[in-house]
Motif scaffolding. Structure first.
Motif, PDB file in Angstrom:
ATOM      1  N   LEU A   1      41.824  -0.452  69.558  1.00 37.94           N
ATOM      2  CA  LEU A   1      42.698   0.075  68.514  1.00 37.94           C
ATOM      3  C   LEU A   1      43.951   0.578  69.016  1.00 37.94           C
TER       4      LEU A   1
ATOM      5  N   TRP B   1      38.370   4.881  63.341  1.00 38.85           N
ATOM      6  CA  TRP B   1      36.961   4.295  63.151  1.00 38.85           C
ATOM      7  C   TRP B   1      36.081   4.827  62.346  1.00 38.85           C
TER       8      TRP B   1
ATOM      9  N   GLU C   1      31.018 -11.231  69.920  1.00 35.37           N
ATOM     10  CA  GLU C   1      30.859 -10.467  68.884  1.00 35.37           C
ATOM     11  C   GLU C   1      31.178  -8.911  69.355  1.00 35.37           C
ATOM     12  N   VAL C   2      32.073  -8.349  68.406  1.00 37.49           N
ATOM     13  CA  VAL C   2      32.501  -6.927  69.082  1.00 37.49           C
ATOM     14  C   VAL C   2      31.570  -5.963  68.550  1.00 37.49           C
ATOM     15  N   TYR C   3      30.953  -5.012  69.409  1.00 38.06           N
ATOM     16  CA  TYR C   3      29.970  -4.231  69.140  1.00 38.06           C
ATOM     17  C   TYR C   3      30.264  -2.912  68.506  1.00 38.06           C
ATOM     18  N   ALA C   4      29.696  -2.258  67.965  1.00 38.02           N
ATOM     19  CA  ALA C   4      29.900  -0.897  67.355  1.00 38.02           C
ATOM     20  C   ALA C   4      30.105   0.235  68.555  1.00 38.02           C
ATOM     21  N   PRO C   5      31.214   0.694  68.838  1.00 36.09           N
ATOM     22  CA  PRO C   5      31.293   1.610  69.974  1.00 36.09           C
ATOM     23  C   PRO C   5      30.580   3.067  69.729  1.00 36.09           C
TER      24      PRO C   5
ATOM     25  N   THR D   1      34.886   2.478  59.033  1.00 34.40           N
ATOM     26  CA  THR D   1      33.489   2.261  58.756  1.00 34.40           C
ATOM     27  C   THR D   1      32.863   3.155  57.816  1.00 34.40           C
TER      28      THR D   1
ATOM     29  N   GLY E   1      34.585   2.010  73.096  1.00 34.45           N
ATOM     30  CA  GLY E   1      35.818   1.185  72.677  1.00 34.45           C
ATOM     31  C   GLY E   1      36.975   1.616  73.597  1.00 34.45           C
TER      32      GLY E   1
ATOM     33  N   CYS F   1      39.301  -8.196  73.970  1.00 33.71           N
ATOM     34  CA  CYS F   1      38.755  -9.271  73.042  1.00 33.71           C
ATOM     35  C   CYS F   1      37.820 -10.185  73.808  1.00 33.71           C
TER      36      CYS F   1
ATOM     37  N   PRO G   1      35.571  -3.250  71.187  1.00 33.34           N
ATOM     38  CA  PRO G   1      36.446  -2.605  70.391  1.00 33.34           C
ATOM     39  C   PRO G   1      37.800  -2.560  70.977  1.00 33.34           C
TER      40      PRO G   1
ATOM     41  N   TRP H   1      35.203   6.400  72.277  1.00 30.45           N
ATOM     42  CA  TRP H   1      36.357   5.797  72.547  1.00 30.45           C
ATOM     43  C   TRP H   1      36.909   6.016  73.973  1.00 30.45           C
TER      44      TRP H   1
END
Length: 385
Positions: free
Chosen positions: A319, A374, A183-187, A378, A272, A312, A317, A190
């Motif tokens: 981008l 981001w 599961e990708v965490y909320a950064p 969000t 991220g 991944c 995360p 960046w």
């Protein structure tokens, strides 16, 4: 996520001879099928299979399922060519490369890779052997080897087709594996990464991965390559091929090392990774003759691919942001002007006076654009009244 795992086959001389005959037969059939598809303008799988299936089995000595796989290989090749033309990766229609690609049928080298599905190839993971179809019949007990991580991933996650490849007289199987994505965490923030030629990667924190060592290595390889090309002997040709593989492995190793370190820092700090979107840069940039060799062998795309798949795997995360003016825009006041970039290394804002290394400034701009992107993604959607 999908990964590929490459293992080395250890065939006996008789097994290697059968594998080589199989590759040659499959690729002769693929070349003939590609010519029929071009002349009949039939590129869909069902239509092409009706045209060529019976003749391929009778003429090239292939059984039913390998014939189907060869036809599918040709269809996929034409689909990839159509996608490249549509994306203008072959240049405009007036370009010689574009005209050559669309005006003749595709061809397949005698040693080109051949895909095998589970009907043609089966794995015995405990015994570390494979059973594979050949033109001389089903061949069992072909040994393979690989690293512990590769073998573990292969036994747990292998799915779909595997490609038989011969490279420099050695045999490999390249298998597709599907591993669960974390599961990708909320950064929390960046890390912006600016990619380049002199500096392979520069982060928004100021960490610089210099490419000077790689550049010197490639210039040395280019000099040795020119010396060997002038000799025009068989021995020189073999040494050229070995040097090409060495150079490729060296650049790949450096990209793996850099991307692994960046992803590790991002994962440890809960941030991220953001990079510039550089698709089509070869068409946009115009270079002098002495720069073309460096630019064509520039490994920026591979570095971005390594960053993407390692991120991944780690749940970090990732981008890609707009690359325009990242090295000309001031991250403090937003002033954008070509004159801000004094030279390749230095950045000085003409409005507010902010100064610093140009690649570091570009990394900061990439990070800022990732923050904005981001925040937009969000942003909560307002409910209807």
């Amino acid at each position: 996520m999908k990964l590929v795992v490459q293992v080395k086959l250890l065939p006996t001389p008789d097994q290697a001879s059968a594998l080589l005959a199989t590759l040659h037969a499959c690729n002769r059939a693929a070349t003939w099928i590609a010519q029929v598809a071009f002349e009949q303008n039939t590129k869909d799988r069902n239509g092409l299979q009706k045209l060529v299936y019976a003749e391929v089995k009778a003429t090239f000595g292939l059984s039913a399922q390998p014939t189907v796989r060869v036809i599918k290989k040709v269809v996929d090749t034409y689909a990839a060519l159509a996608a490249a033309v549509k994306a203008r990766r072959l240049g405009p229609s007036s370009c010689q490369r574009h005209r050559k690609a669309v005006s003749s049928p595709v061809g397949f080298r005698p040693h080109a890779a051949q895909p095998f599905d589970d009907r043609c190839l089966s794995w015995q993971f405990r015994a570390r052997t494979v059973s594979i179809w050949t033109v001389e019949g089903r061949m069992k007990g072909v040994k393979y080897t690989g690293s512990a991580d590769q073998l573990n991933t292969l036994s747990r996650c292998r799915r779909g087709e595997s490609d038989l490849v011969q490279r420099d007289g050695k045999w490999y199987l390249i298998a597709t594996c599907e591993t669960p994505e974390p599961e990708v965490y909320a950064p929390s923030d960046w890390i912006g990464v600016d990619r380049g030629i002199v500096n392979l990667a520069t982060t928004s924190e100021g960490t610089n991965y210099q490419g000077r060592r790689l550049t010197r290595y490639r210039r040395w390889q280019a000099r040795k390559r020119a010396e060997l090309q002038r000799k025009q002997t068989r021995s020189a040709t073999r040494r050229l091929a070995r040097r090409s593989e060495q150079e490729h492995r060296h650049a790949t190793h450096m990209n793996h090392r850099i991307s692994k370190e960046i992803v590790s820092v991002a994962q440890r700090t809960g941030r991220g990774i953001a990079v510039e979107e550089l698709d089509g840069i070869r068409d946009r940039v115009r270079l002098h003759g002495d720069q073309r060799g460096i630019h064509s062998s520039w490994p920026f795309h591979q570095l971005g691919a390594h960053l993407a798949y390692k991120a991944c795997q780690a749940g970090v995360p990732f981008l890609e942001v707009d690359a325009r003016h990242t090295s000309q825009r001031c991250p403090r006041c937003g002033h954008t002007e070509r004159a801000n970039r004094l030279d390749r290394d230095r950045f000085v804002c003409r409005r507010c006076g902010l100064a610093g290394p140009a690649d570091h400034v570009a990394g900061v701009n990439v990070r800022n654009r990732a923050r904005s992107a981001w925040a937009f993604v969000t942003m909560p959607v307002p409910s209807a009244a």
